[in-house]
Every structure is written in structure tokens, then in C-alpha cells.
Design a protein around this motif. Structure first.
Motif, short mmCIF file in Angstrom:
data_model
loop_
_atom_site.label_atom_id
_atom_site.label_comp_id
_atom_site.label_asym_id
_atom_site.label_seq_id
_atom_site.Cartn_x
_atom_site.Cartn_y
_atom_site.Cartn_z
N ALA A 36 -25.61 -65.36 9.71
CA ALA A 36 -25.17 -65.09 11.23
C ALA A 36 -23.70 -64.62 10.91
O ALA A 36 -22.81 -64.42 9.97
CB ALA A 36 -24.73 -67.04 11.36
N ARG A 37 -23.55 -64.27 12.34
CA ARG A 37 -22.38 -63.85 12.78
C ARG A 37 -21.19 -64.64 12.96
O ARG A 37 -21.77 -66.30 14.02
CB ARG A 37 -22.60 -62.63 13.45
CG ARG A 37 -23.26 -61.17 13.24
CD ARG A 37 -23.23 -61.09 14.16
NE ARG A 37 -22.85 -61.39 15.73
CZ ARG A 37 -24.35 -61.36 16.31
NH1 ARG A 37 -25.50 -60.81 16.16
NH2 ARG A 37 -24.23 -61.79 17.88
N ARG A 38 -20.46 -64.63 12.67
CA ARG A 38 -19.27 -65.84 12.89
C ARG A 38 -19.07 -65.77 14.32
O ARG A 38 -18.92 -67.33 15.00
CB ARG A 38 -17.68 -65.73 13.01
CG ARG A 38 -16.70 -66.52 13.07
CD ARG A 38 -15.35 -66.54 12.29
NE ARG A 38 -14.67 -67.74 12.52
CZ ARG A 38 -14.74 -68.40 12.16
NH1 ARG A 38 -14.83 -68.92 11.07
NH2 ARG A 38 -13.66 -69.27 11.93
N ASP A 39 -19.01 -65.15 15.22
CA ASP A 39 -19.60 -64.90 16.45
C ASP A 39 -20.50 -65.98 17.35
O ASP A 39 -20.24 -66.37 18.33
CB ASP A 39 -18.78 -64.25 18.16
CG ASP A 39 -20.22 -62.85 17.14
OD1 ASP A 39 -20.89 -62.84 15.82
OD2 ASP A 39 -20.37 -61.54 18.41
N LEU A 40 -21.45 -65.95 16.23
CA LEU A 40 -23.26 -66.48 17.30
C LEU A 40 -22.04 -67.59 16.68
O LEU A 40 -22.88 -68.60 17.65
CB LEU A 40 -23.83 -66.02 16.18
CG LEU A 40 -25.38 -66.87 16.94
CD1 LEU A 40 -25.46 -66.53 17.89
CD2 LEU A 40 -26.78 -66.16 16.00
N VAL A 41 -22.54 -68.22 15.88
CA VAL A 41 -21.50 -69.82 15.50
C VAL A 41 -20.73 -69.88 16.59
O VAL A 41 -21.01 -70.95 16.84
CB VAL A 41 -20.86 -69.59 14.53
CG1 VAL A 41 -21.34 -71.04 13.38
CG2 VAL A 41 -21.89 -69.52 12.74
N GLU A 42 -19.73 -68.86 17.09
CA GLU A 42 -18.71 -69.74 17.76
C GLU A 42 -19.63 -69.85 19.02
O GLU A 42 -19.07 -71.19 20.44
CB GLU A 42 -17.54 -68.35 17.93
CG GLU A 42 -16.62 -69.23 16.53
CD GLU A 42 -15.84 -67.92 16.64
OE1 GLU A 42 -16.05 -66.75 17.74
OE2 GLU A 42 -14.60 -67.77 16.13
N ASP A 43 -20.24 -69.11 19.39
CA ASP A 43 -21.30 -69.57 21.35
C ASP A 43 -22.13 -70.42 20.74
O ASP A 43 -22.36 -71.06 22.20
CB ASP A 43 -21.78 -67.93 21.07
CG ASP A 43 -21.04 -66.41 21.21
OD1 ASP A 43 -20.01 -66.58 21.41
OD2 ASP A 43 -22.10 -65.45 21.52
N LEU A 44 -22.79 -70.91 20.30
CA LEU A 44 -23.58 -72.01 19.94
C LEU A 44 -22.98 -73.32 19.71
O LEU A 44 -22.90 -74.17 20.57
CB LEU A 44 -24.30 -71.91 18.92
CG LEU A 44 -26.03 -70.60 18.52
CD1 LEU A 44 -26.18 -71.26 17.54
CD2 LEU A 44 -25.97 -71.21 20.17
N LEU A 94 -20.81 -77.22 26.04
CA LEU A 94 -21.03 -77.07 27.72
C LEU A 94 -22.35 -77.50 28.16
O LEU A 94 -21.94 -78.64 28.55
CB LEU A 94 -21.22 -75.35 27.83
CG LEU A 94 -20.56 -74.45 28.58
CD1 LEU A 94 -20.73 -72.69 28.47
CD2 LEU A 94 -19.29 -74.84 29.32
N ARG A 95 -23.25 -77.99 27.34
CA ARG A 95 -24.46 -78.88 27.33
C ARG A 95 -24.30 -80.51 27.21
O ARG A 95 -24.37 -81.01 28.08
CB ARG A 95 -25.74 -78.37 25.68
CG ARG A 95 -26.48 -77.33 26.52
CD ARG A 95 -27.61 -76.56 26.09
NE ARG A 95 -28.22 -75.49 25.92
CZ ARG A 95 -29.40 -75.63 25.26
NH1 ARG A 95 -30.32 -76.06 24.71
NH2 ARG A 95 -29.96 -73.57 25.62
N ALA A 96 -23.47 -80.30 26.24
CA ALA A 96 -23.06 -81.80 25.97
C ALA A 96 -22.25 -81.90 27.42
O ALA A 96 -22.73 -83.34 27.90
CB ALA A 96 -22.08 -81.83 25.42
#
Length: 194
Positions: free
Chosen positions: A55-63, A69-71
Motif C-alpha cells: 500500500a501507498r501511505r496516501d491510500l492508507v490515509e484515504d481509507l 466519514l462512514r462512522a
């Protein structure tokens, strides 16, 4: 051999208190900030470990951001009596997002801080070698096996919480944990020797 998986051990934090949770459910911004501050580290850690090593760090941050947001959207309907711990609920959202991402596509390998695991072993070079082997072994697990091992051994969820998080039966949790632990034991040098 008794395998104990500990990943950058995170202190067990108390759950968000009922008053702050109620305020966050009513939309109080400071309570929502307190919620995010309390749970951002375990959410980010879980996502990093689930998506490691590709994973890219930015992907982890996005997720992680998508998790919160979902919470936030569903927080008003969260009922601690029915849903259990808030941390388990948030980790469920994060786990499902990570599994969806892993199923949807292979994420490109770019720089993400490595996830280091530690094993119960005497200090010294053998412990470092075992930890490095454990890190590689966890990364090699299938996403389903990685999810159960991380939720159980790193984040401390019980079997029922894991079953709810992954929408599987408790029996399936037990089976996947057993298989994941067997794969980890087999992948480690000491697992092969006994």
C-alpha cells in the motif's frame, strides 16, 4: 511453539466515555474531534497492516479518512448496548474497507513505513530475526487470514467481534485463526523445527 504476535504494541485505551459519545452523536464538533483523536491510531495501524507491504501511505490515509466519514454518517444510530465497543465498530469499518480494496485491485507497491512485528522471544539477534520473519509471514497471509490474525492478536477483538466485523460465523473465525497461526508457525524457522 507458542506464537504471540505483537505489532508495535499499542496501549489498550479506554473506550470513549458515554457522555462524549452522546455529544458526538448529536453532532458536537469537539466531541467528534475527541472520538477521532481517540481512535485514529488503531484505525490507521490496522489499515497499514492490512494493506502492507503493497500500500501507498496516501491510500492508507484515504481509507482511514473514509472510515471516519462512514462512522460519522452512521454515528447517530450507533448503540453501544447493541453494537458493543465503539473501537470494534470502527475497526470493522476499516477492515471491510481494506478487504474491499484488496479484492478490487492490487495496490501498487510504493513507500509505506514498514510494519514491524515482535514475537515473544528473548531479546537479541534471534528476536530481531524472528520479528522480521513474522512481519514477512503476516504480509504473506491471504487478506482473510491477515484480517482475523490482526483483529485478534493485535487489536484484541474477541471471536464474536471478529465474526461481526467480517460478517462470518464464529466457527469460521476459529478456523481462519487456526489456519493463519499454522501458516505463521510454518513460515518461521522455529515453526519448522518444532
Amino acid at each position: 511453539m507458542s506464537l504471540v504476535v505483537v505489532a508495535n504494541p499499542e496501549p489498550r485505551r479506554a473506550e470513549l466515555d458515554d457522555v462524549t459519545l452522546a455529544r458526538a452523536q448529536r453532532g458536537d464538533e469537539s466531541a467528534w474531534r475527541a472520538l477521532v483523536e481517540r481512535y485514529q491510531r488503531p484505525v490507521f495501524a490496522l489499515l497499514s497492516r492490512m494493506l502492507s507491504p503493497v500500500a501507498r501511505r496516501d491510500l492508507v490515509e484515504d481509507l482511514a479518512q473514509e472510515t471516519f466519514l462512514r462512522a460519522f454518517r452512521a454515528l447517530a444510530s450507533f448503540d453501544r448496548a447493541a453494537s458493543g465497543r465503539l473501537s470494534s465498530w470502527l475497526l470493522t469499518i476499516a477492515t471491510r474497507l481494506a478487504l474491499d480494496e484488496l479484492r478490487r485491485r492490487r495496490v501498487p507497491a510504493e513507500a509505506l513505513q514498514p510494519v514491524h512485528f515482535q514475537a515473544a522471544a528473548p531479546a537479541g539477534p534471534d528476536r530481531r530475526l524472528l520479528a522480521a520473519g513474522l512481519t514477512r509471514a503476516v504480509e504473506a497471509l491471504s487478506p482473510d487470514h491477515r484480517a482475523v490474525i490482526l483483529l485478534r492478536e493485535v487489536h484484541g477483538l474477541d471471536y464474536e467481534e471478529i465474526a461481526a466485523a467480517l460478517a462470518i460465523s464464529v466457527g469460521t473465525v476459529r478456523s481462519r485463526l487456526s489456519r493463519a497461526r499454522a501458516e505463521l508457525r510454518a513460515a518461521l524457522p522455529e515453526g519448522r523445527d518444532g
